[in-house]
Design a protein around this motif. Structure first.
Motif, PDB file in Angstrom:
ATOM      1  N   ALA A 138       2.010   1.060  -5.687  1.00  0.00           N
ATOM      2  CA  ALA A 138       1.329   2.363  -5.609  1.00  0.00           C
ATOM      3  C   ALA A 138       0.518   2.513  -4.330  1.00  0.00           C
ATOM      4  CB  ALA A 138       0.416   2.549  -6.828  1.00  0.00           C
ATOM      5  N   ALA A 139       0.152   1.389  -3.727  1.00  0.00           N
ATOM      6  CA  ALA A 139      -0.676   1.418  -2.518  1.00  0.00           C
ATOM      7  C   ALA A 139       0.093   1.888  -1.284  1.00  0.00           C
ATOM      8  CB  ALA A 139      -1.288   0.039  -2.272  1.00  0.00           C
ATOM      9  N   LEU A 140       1.419   2.118  -1.430  1.00  0.00           N
ATOM     10  CA  LEU A 140       2.230   2.627  -0.321  1.00  0.00           C
ATOM     11  C   LEU A 140       2.163   4.152  -0.208  1.00  0.00           C
ATOM     12  CD1 LEU A 140       5.405   0.423  -0.931  1.00  0.00           C
ATOM     13  CD2 LEU A 140       3.723   0.118   0.899  1.00  0.00           C
ATOM     14  N   LYS A 141       1.533   4.807  -1.190  1.00  0.00           N
ATOM     15  CA  LYS A 141       1.496   6.281  -1.204  1.00  0.00           C
ATOM     16  C   LYS A 141       0.937   6.836   0.110  1.00  0.00           C
ATOM     17  CE  LYS A 141      -0.804  10.205  -3.498  1.00  0.00           C
ATOM     18  NZ  LYS A 141      -1.881  10.590  -4.437  1.00  0.00           N
ATOM     19  N   LEU A 178       2.746   6.661   3.039  1.00  0.00           N
ATOM     20  CA  LEU A 178       3.538   6.136   4.152  1.00  0.00           C
ATOM     21  C   LEU A 178       4.910   6.803   4.166  1.00  0.00           C
ATOM     22  CD1 LEU A 178       2.786   2.297   4.014  1.00  0.00           C
ATOM     23  CD2 LEU A 178       1.672   4.073   5.396  1.00  0.00           C
ATOM     24  N   ILE A 226      -0.823  -4.515   4.917  1.00  0.00           N
ATOM     25  CA  ILE A 226      -0.147  -3.423   5.616  1.00  0.00           C
ATOM     26  C   ILE A 226      -1.226  -2.396   5.951  1.00  0.00           C
ATOM     27  CG2 ILE A 226       1.583  -1.574   5.445  1.00  0.00           C
ATOM     28  CD1 ILE A 226       2.934  -3.211   3.191  1.00  0.00           C
ATOM     29  N   LYS A 227      -1.337  -2.033   7.231  1.00  0.00           N
ATOM     30  CA  LYS A 227      -2.311  -1.020   7.658  1.00  0.00           C
ATOM     31  C   LYS A 227      -1.591   0.019   8.505  1.00  0.00           C
ATOM     32  CE  LYS A 227      -5.917  -4.558   8.575  1.00  0.00           C
ATOM     33  NZ  LYS A 227      -6.907  -4.402   7.515  1.00  0.00           N
ATOM     34  N   PRO A 228      -2.037   1.276   8.476  1.00  0.00           N
ATOM     35  CA  PRO A 228      -1.460   2.253   9.402  1.00  0.00           C
ATOM     36  C   PRO A 228      -1.872   1.927  10.827  1.00  0.00           C
ATOM     37  CG  PRO A 228      -3.342   3.191   8.250  1.00  0.00           C
ATOM     38  CD  PRO A 228      -3.111   1.836   7.645  1.00  0.00           C
ATOM     39  N   LEU A 233      -4.999   8.468  -1.402  1.00  0.00           N
ATOM     40  CA  LEU A 233      -3.981   7.869  -0.544  1.00  0.00           C
ATOM     41  C   LEU A 233      -3.836   6.409  -0.953  1.00  0.00           C
ATOM     42  CD1 LEU A 233      -4.795   9.249   2.999  1.00  0.00           C
ATOM     43  CD2 LEU A 233      -2.589   9.418   1.826  1.00  0.00           C
ATOM     44  N   GLY A 234      -2.652   5.852  -0.704  1.00  0.00           N
ATOM     45  CA  GLY A 234      -2.452   4.437  -0.972  1.00  0.00           C
ATOM     46  C   GLY A 234      -3.286   3.584  -0.038  1.00  0.00           C
ATOM     47  N   THR A 235      -3.724   2.451  -0.551  1.00  0.00           N
ATOM     48  CA  THR A 235      -4.538   1.519   0.239  1.00  0.00           C
ATOM     49  C   THR A 235      -3.854   1.149   1.554  1.00  0.00           C
ATOM     50  OG1 THR A 235      -5.700   0.640  -1.659  1.00  0.00           O
ATOM     51  CG2 THR A 235      -5.415  -0.862   0.198  1.00  0.00           C
ATOM     52  N   PHE A 236      -2.506   1.038   1.539  1.00  0.00           N
ATOM     53  CA  PHE A 236      -1.807   0.615   2.761  1.00  0.00           C
ATOM     54  C   PHE A 236      -1.599   1.770   3.741  1.00  0.00           C
ATOM     55  CE2 PHE A 236       0.168  -2.628  -0.305  1.00  0.00           C
ATOM     56  CZ  PHE A 236      -0.868  -3.521  -0.102  1.00  0.00           C
ATOM     57  N   ALA A 237      -1.992   2.983   3.352  1.00  0.00           N
ATOM     58  CA  ALA A 237      -1.889   4.142   4.247  1.00  0.00           C
ATOM     59  C   ALA A 237      -3.228   4.462   4.915  1.00  0.00           C
ATOM     60  CB  ALA A 237      -1.376   5.352   3.474  1.00  0.00           C
ATOM     61  N   ILE A 238      -4.263   3.690   4.624  1.00  0.00           N
ATOM     62  CA  ILE A 238      -5.580   3.874   5.239  1.00  0.00           C
ATOM     63  C   ILE A 238      -6.117   2.513   5.699  1.00  0.00           C
ATOM     64  CG2 ILE A 238      -6.120   5.981   3.953  1.00  0.00           C
ATOM     65  CD1 ILE A 238      -7.737   4.365   2.007  1.00  0.00           C
ATOM     66  N   ARG A 239      -7.168   2.548   6.515  1.00  0.00           N
ATOM     67  CA  ARG A 239      -7.731   1.306   7.034  1.00  0.00           C
ATOM     68  C   ARG A 239      -9.075   0.972   6.380  1.00  0.00           C
ATOM     69  NH1 ARG A 239      -4.837  -0.712  11.789  1.00  0.00           N
ATOM     70  NH2 ARG A 239      -6.645  -1.979  12.251  1.00  0.00           N
ATOM     71  N   ARG A 258      -9.043  -3.674   0.144  1.00  0.00           N
ATOM     72  CA  ARG A 258      -7.614  -3.982   0.116  1.00  0.00           C
ATOM     73  C   ARG A 258      -7.445  -5.376  -0.459  1.00  0.00           C
ATOM     74  NH1 ARG A 258      -6.755  -1.099   4.356  1.00  0.00           N
ATOM     75  NH2 ARG A 258      -4.625  -1.804   4.572  1.00  0.00           N
ATOM     76  N   ASN A 287      -6.369  -8.163   0.520  1.00  0.00           N
ATOM     77  CA  ASN A 287      -6.973  -9.147   1.421  1.00  0.00           C
ATOM     78  C   ASN A 287      -7.812  -8.390   2.440  1.00  0.00           C
ATOM     79  OD1 ASN A 287      -5.655 -11.677   0.463  1.00  0.00           O
ATOM     80  ND2 ASN A 287      -3.803 -10.532   1.005  1.00  0.00           N
ATOM     81  N   ILE A 311      -9.100  -8.153   5.224  1.00  0.00           N
ATOM     82  CA  ILE A 311      -9.138  -8.640   6.604  1.00  0.00           C
ATOM     83  C   ILE A 311      -9.161  -7.430   7.529  1.00  0.00           C
ATOM     84  CG2 ILE A 311      -7.916  -9.941   8.392  1.00  0.00           C
ATOM     85  CD1 ILE A 311      -6.430 -11.393   6.021  1.00  0.00           C
ATOM     86  N   ALA A 312     -10.189  -7.324   8.341  1.00  0.00           N
ATOM     87  CA  ALA A 312     -10.260  -6.257   9.336  1.00  0.00           C
ATOM     88  C   ALA A 312      -9.738  -6.782  10.664  1.00  0.00           C
ATOM     89  CB  ALA A 312     -11.694  -5.778   9.498  1.00  0.00           C
ATOM     90  N   SER A 313      -9.169  -5.884  11.446  1.00  0.00           N
ATOM     91  CA  SER A 313      -8.631  -6.217  12.763  1.00  0.00           C
ATOM     92  C   SER A 313      -9.136  -5.191  13.751  1.00  0.00           C
ATOM     93  CB  SER A 313      -7.100  -6.173  12.694  1.00  0.00           C
ATOM     94  OG  SER A 313      -6.531  -6.165  13.989  1.00  0.00           O
TER      95      SER A 313
END
Lengths: 150, 150
Positions: free
Chosen positions: A61-64, A66, A142-144, B97-103, B107, B109, B111-113
């Motif tokens: 669900a966390a891909l929403k 993308l 996975i981050k944008p 929004l999905g977690t992987f679509a935002i920074r 999350r 893990n 981990i910030a970059s």
């Protein structure tokens, strides 16, 4: 580079006996490469081969949000790399550089970071270009990421 | 954003009971910000405030080859962030929004970059510009990163 070998001139640190935080592997990466020696040095988000990222369904669900074409930053765990090298000799010529001055997988926390382009997205399976790791590598995040236009 | 709060529309995953790998904190980051709400959303490697990175002396030799002006990528651990959010509402308006679509720091893990510019280097202490985190954040990694000319 064999990630276990220690070369002339390289220096090691004593690793702490304990760990300070724990990681969750959120999926696996499938690439064309099975040995470290076959991997490119850094990926190519435009012309690299298609690689697959298989996400644990727990996180699907966390891909929403993308969509295909997006730029992404992937973090993954270089689980074969030794963690105690402070000086490394990338060319195995006795010349050394500090671990933090190179992007070798061998580092205290062997977290790799690559910018990739998302080609297709099908359920928990992403096809991306821009990876450089052996097949089976555990995924961490996975981050944008904004890419230049293709 | 309070990194513990759960907002309308947000969804959580069950976290696995165990961890798959362990992290070593290699230093601490000192910034002007003590609360998450004070932090900027993303750093500015050119015009951001000077921040200090205090490396554990165990790893000091690994800085060999870095010089003032270099671009660096820092990885750090957002230790106050919850890890189970799969859908997030950054504006707290019910839209998710999905977690992987935002920074967001929240999350699986955390981990910030960030890409930063190295201003000065003095033993195990680095002064950098481009960070966005609260003071005291644990450091995970330093990697070289090519920046555009200043």
């Amino acid at each position: 580079m064999d990630t276990a070998e220690v070369r002339a001139g390289e220096e090691l640190a004593d690793l702490p006996a304990t760990r300070d935080a724990g990681l969750i592997f959120i999926g696996r990466i499938e690439t064309p490469w099975t040995l470290r020696a076959e991997c490119p040095r850094g990926g190519d988000a435009e012309h690299g081969p298609d690689c697959r990222v298989i996400l644990d369904p727990r996180w699907q669900a966390a891909l929403k949000g993308l969509t295909a074409g997006d730029g992404l930053q992937l973090l993954y765990w270089m689980d074969r790399a030794r963690r105690d090298l402070v000086l490394q000799s990338p060319r195995n010529d006795g010349q050394t550089l500090g671990t933090f001055a190179i992007r070798s997988p061998c580092r205290p926390n062997p977290i790799a970071s690559s910018v990739v382009r998302l080609m297709t997205l099908d359920g928990p399976c992403l096809v991306v270009r821009g990876l450089d790791c052996v097949s089976g590598t555990p995924l961490l995040d996975i981050k944008p990421h904004r890419l230049n236009p293709a």
